[in-house]
Write an enzyme that holds these catalytic residues in place. Structure first.
Site: not given
Length: 794
Positions: A36, A39, A84-85, A128, A149, A302, A326, A456
């Site tokens: 995150a 990104d 990549s996407l 994913k 990749r 897709k 995501k 206690c």
């Protein structure tokens, strides 16, 4: 400084930082920040480059796929780049993607227009996976190459490692596959495989992995393919690269063809139409995310028709026809503001991280578990550190790692308090020792405990809350807040005090009136005759859960036997290891605990235990002399040697009295084993202990057998039962206890192996499944009749 100059400096800073993170993520497989955070930095750079296009350069991270191949592997050039996407983080991002697709296909969609109107687009949908993207090249149906990749254009040759992945076909099945076929997909590690790998690493003192993705990447990039072969890796195909031949004309059709050729694809693959259906799929997978066998971080949509994909084409680093939606980040960065110490039911003093509030997976997190001080040391954690925290499902947020490069100069060490933060009693450090199956005891770190016990308030409150809980004494109406009032007002200083509460004392509690007071006192009175198993569980013995409590009650039959059982004797119970056995023994050996139990069993005010009886036949018949010798953990005396000794001498006394010459006559008993045995029994304490264990086994009804016997002493032993619907005469929990008391296993789902289903009013899918499989079905009357036949009280 002008705005352009400031932007140029920030852009340069972002590019350097992103390149560093890319290198750590893709090349070293050691990510330093959560996805995150990456990104956010990436989107900031994208926004600045869009605002100042004159500052855009070809080597920007926004213009290429991240990573460079490690030099230890051969290079592979991808004929078609592995891009990549693009990402969608909000619902609006998905709607914008769908609009752009429809605008791009305006001339091809029925009723389409330049503004994206017209028919809805078909999309393929799949989770994913959080793993490593790879390419598999098949020529004439044979796997000839595997590659990572890498940077999208050039990857690493990992053919020898890919061939070790069990679900990757080395030769395609069936027929009709293209002469050349490049399959693209994800190598990943299931949650169960990851946990098993880390557990094995802990046992052997090896390095553990932070998450399944790191484990998969690290395993796939081993120079020694034998190491890769030993790791639980899996492959899942999601697309294709170069092809010489023909494939179906849709994304889903191609993946279905892959499945026919033996190439694994996602079981969650779906074909939907329109953006709303995509959103529904996203929501459905999100709800089931934690139940999936593997980690995912979103879903991928897709455009289904390949012709439409070609029409839409690509932009700089991603296809226009696909997007990754995501999930909210499960890992985030925040600051450790401090550490507080909490005291649990057993007195364990555990650290809790106080964090600068941050949103994680849609929830504001300000606290996180640190488990224990060993974990603090492992993380190298200090107050003031920037840390990665993770939250998944209902799991308590955890601190995963420290970002060392962001550690401030004034970061403070974390120290355990010398005195309990609740009662002020001393805090003692206890070394944990794991008694392994071998002959050695292994240190397992340390635990810090407050010695105040029930004086206690923190321990007392937690002990009472556990004691009255539904699966323990089941005192309805005694919630956490009421327990706190009882303790804070000094009305309850021990679980036994619950049974001496008066009407006046309860009536004066906040929120109580006449009816609620009477109801609580009735519930307390109704709990005075618990089963032995419930009472044992209610005591809160460390490491003794509900099932172990039932096992103790069923096998030993009385609290007296359980209380005096030696740890070595307890290990004869199935699934009770040495560590749990010592916890049970130490609990009952403690004078304070013995006093609390005595108060609870006070003849006038205490509880009257039910179901106390004899030692179970299965337990009494499970011992052998060879097994007994093996359990003494004498160095160099393993199971085989123990069997030889038992066969030669026939009794413990004979083995103890055997001299050196006697032992040398035992066939194939190594000299060092004979010496070790003699040295062991030359110690009077060892002789005394061994005789005490044997005496107690005989007291409990055991007799040495040449082989272990399985005694089917219970009428429902070996049977699996399922309860469904509502029962009127008793709760399902009570029915479950009674069935288990007859030897049955009570399961939560129906299968072909189910012996019987008990169906009350409102029974649904489980009853239907039973009828479908032909499983026997009883109603409540039938169940009660069964209990009557076997003398089980209703």
């Amino acid at each position: 400084m002008t705005d352009t100059q400031a932007a140029a400096e920030r852009i340069a800073q972002l590019r350097t930082e992103l390149d560093t993170h890319n290198y750590r993520y893709y090349v070293l497989d050691e990510p330093s920040i959560p996805d995150a955070e990456y990104d956010r930095l990436f989107r900031e750079l994208q926004a600045l480059e869009a605002e100042y296009p004159q500052l855009l350069t070809p080597d920007s991270p926004t213009q290429r796929v991240s990573g460079t191949p490690a030099s230890a592997f051969g290079e592979v050039r991808h004929e078609i780049p592995m891009l990549s996407l693009g990402n969608a983080f909000e619902e609006q991002d998905l709607l914008d993607f769908d609009r752009r697709v429809r605008e791009g296909l305006a001339d091809l969609l029925p009723g389409g227009d330049l503004l994206g109107g017209g028919a809805e687009v078909e999309y393929s949908c799949e989770p994913k996976l959080d793993g490593l993207a790879v390419s598999l090249l098949y020529e004439r149906g044979q796997l000839v190459r595997g590659a990572t990749r890498g940077d999208g254009s050039t990857g690493e040759d990992i053919t020898s490692n890919v061939r070790t992945i069990r679900n990757v076909p080395l030769k395609l099945h069936g027929e009709g596959w293209p002469e050349i076929l490049e399959v693209r997909g994800e190598v990943f590690m299931s949650k169960a495989g990851f946990e098993a790998l880390n557990a094995k690493a802990v046992e052997t003192g090896g390095k553990t992995f932070a998450n399944p993705r790191n484990a998969a990447a690290g395993s796939l990039r081993q120079l020694d393919s034998k190491i890769t072969a030993s790791r639980p890796l899996e492959f899942c195909a999601y697309g294709f690269g170069q092809v010489s031949g023909t494939l179906p004309d849709t994304q889903v059709g191609i993946l279905e063809a892959f499945r026919g050729w033996g190439i694994p694809i996602s079981r969650e693959l779906r074909l939907v139409k329109g953006a709303q259906a995509c959103r529904d799929y996203y929501d459905d997978i999100g709800r089931r995310r934690d139940a999936l066998a593997y980690e995912i971080d979103g879903v991928v949509f897709k455009v289904n028709r390949i012709a439409f994909q070609r029409e839409l084409g690509f932009r700089a680093r991603e296809p226009r026809w696909a997007i990754a939606h995501k999930f909210p980040a499960r890992e985030e960065l925040t600051e450790l503001l401090g550490v507080e110490f909490q005291v649990g039911r057993t007195g364990a003093v555990t650290p809790v991280a106080r964090l600068k509030p941050v949103q994680v997976a849609g929830v504001t997190v300000s606290n996180a578990t640190l488990h224990n001080m060993d974990e603090v040391a492992r993380l190298g954690l200090r107050i003031g550190d920037t840390v990665v925290i993770r939250r998944a499902g209902d799991v308590i947020p955890q601190v995963m790692q420290v970002v060392l490069e962001r550690r401030p100069a004034d970061a403070q060490a974390i120290e355990v308090p010398e005195h309990c933060p609740v009662c002020g009693s001393a805090v003692e450090r206890t070394q944990l020792v794991k008694r392994s199956k071998g002959k050695e005891s292994i240190s397992e770190g340390a635990i810090y405990r407050c010695v105040g016990r029930l004086s206690c308030q923190a321990q007392l409150k937690q002990a009472i809350i556990h004691f009255v809980s539904r699966r323990a004494m089941d005192i309805d109406g005694l919630g956490d807040k009421i327990v706190e009032q009882l303790v804070d007002r000094g009305l309850v200083a021990s679980p036994a005090d619950l049974y001496t509460l008066t009407y006046e004392q309860v009536f004066e509690l906040e929120g109580f009136a006449e009816l609620s007071t009477n109801n609580l006192l009735t519930a307390i009175a109704d709990s005075r005759k618990p089963s032995l198993a419930r009472f044992i569980f209610a005591l809160g013995i460390p490491d003794v859960g509900e099932e172990t409590a039932k096992l103790l009650a069923r096998s030993l039959g009385s609290l007296e036997r359980i209380g005096k059982a030696l740890p070595e004797v307890l290990t004869y119970l199935p699934d009770v290891g040495a560590e749990v056995a010592y916890e049970i023994h130490n609990f009952f050996a403690d004078e304070h605990n013995r006093q609390v139990i005595a108060q609870l069993r006070d003849a006038e005010h205490g509880v009257q235990l039910q179901e106390e009886g004899e030692v179970a036949a299965e337990f009494a018949a499970c011992a052998s002399l060879a097994g007994f010798i093996d359990k003494l953990n004498i160095p160099f005396i393993a199971a085989t040697g123990a069997e030889k000794l038992a066969s030669r001498f026939g009794s413990l006394d004979g083995i103890i009295r055997a001299d050196w010459l006697d032992l040398r006559q035992v066939e194939r008993l190594p000299e060092r084993a004979a010496k070790s045995l003699r040295d062991f029994f030359d110690e009077p304490a060892n002789v005394q202990r061994a005789l005490a264990i044997e005496a107690q086994l005989r007291e409990f009804g055991m007799h040495w057998q040449s082989e272990r016997k399985a005694v089917e002493g219970l009428p429902l032993a070996g049977q699996t039962w399922v309860l469904t619907g509502t029962l009127e005469a008793m709760s399902r929990d009570v029915a479950k206890d009674k069935l288990e008391g007859l030897g049955a296993k009570v399961a939560g789902s129906v299968s072909a192996k189910t012996h019987c289903v008990v169906a009350g009013p409102g029974a649904g899918s489980k009853l239907a499944k039973a009828n479908e499989l032909g499983v026997k079905v009883l109603d409540e009357d039938g169940l009660l009749k069964l209990f009557d036949e076997h003398g089980v009280a209703r």
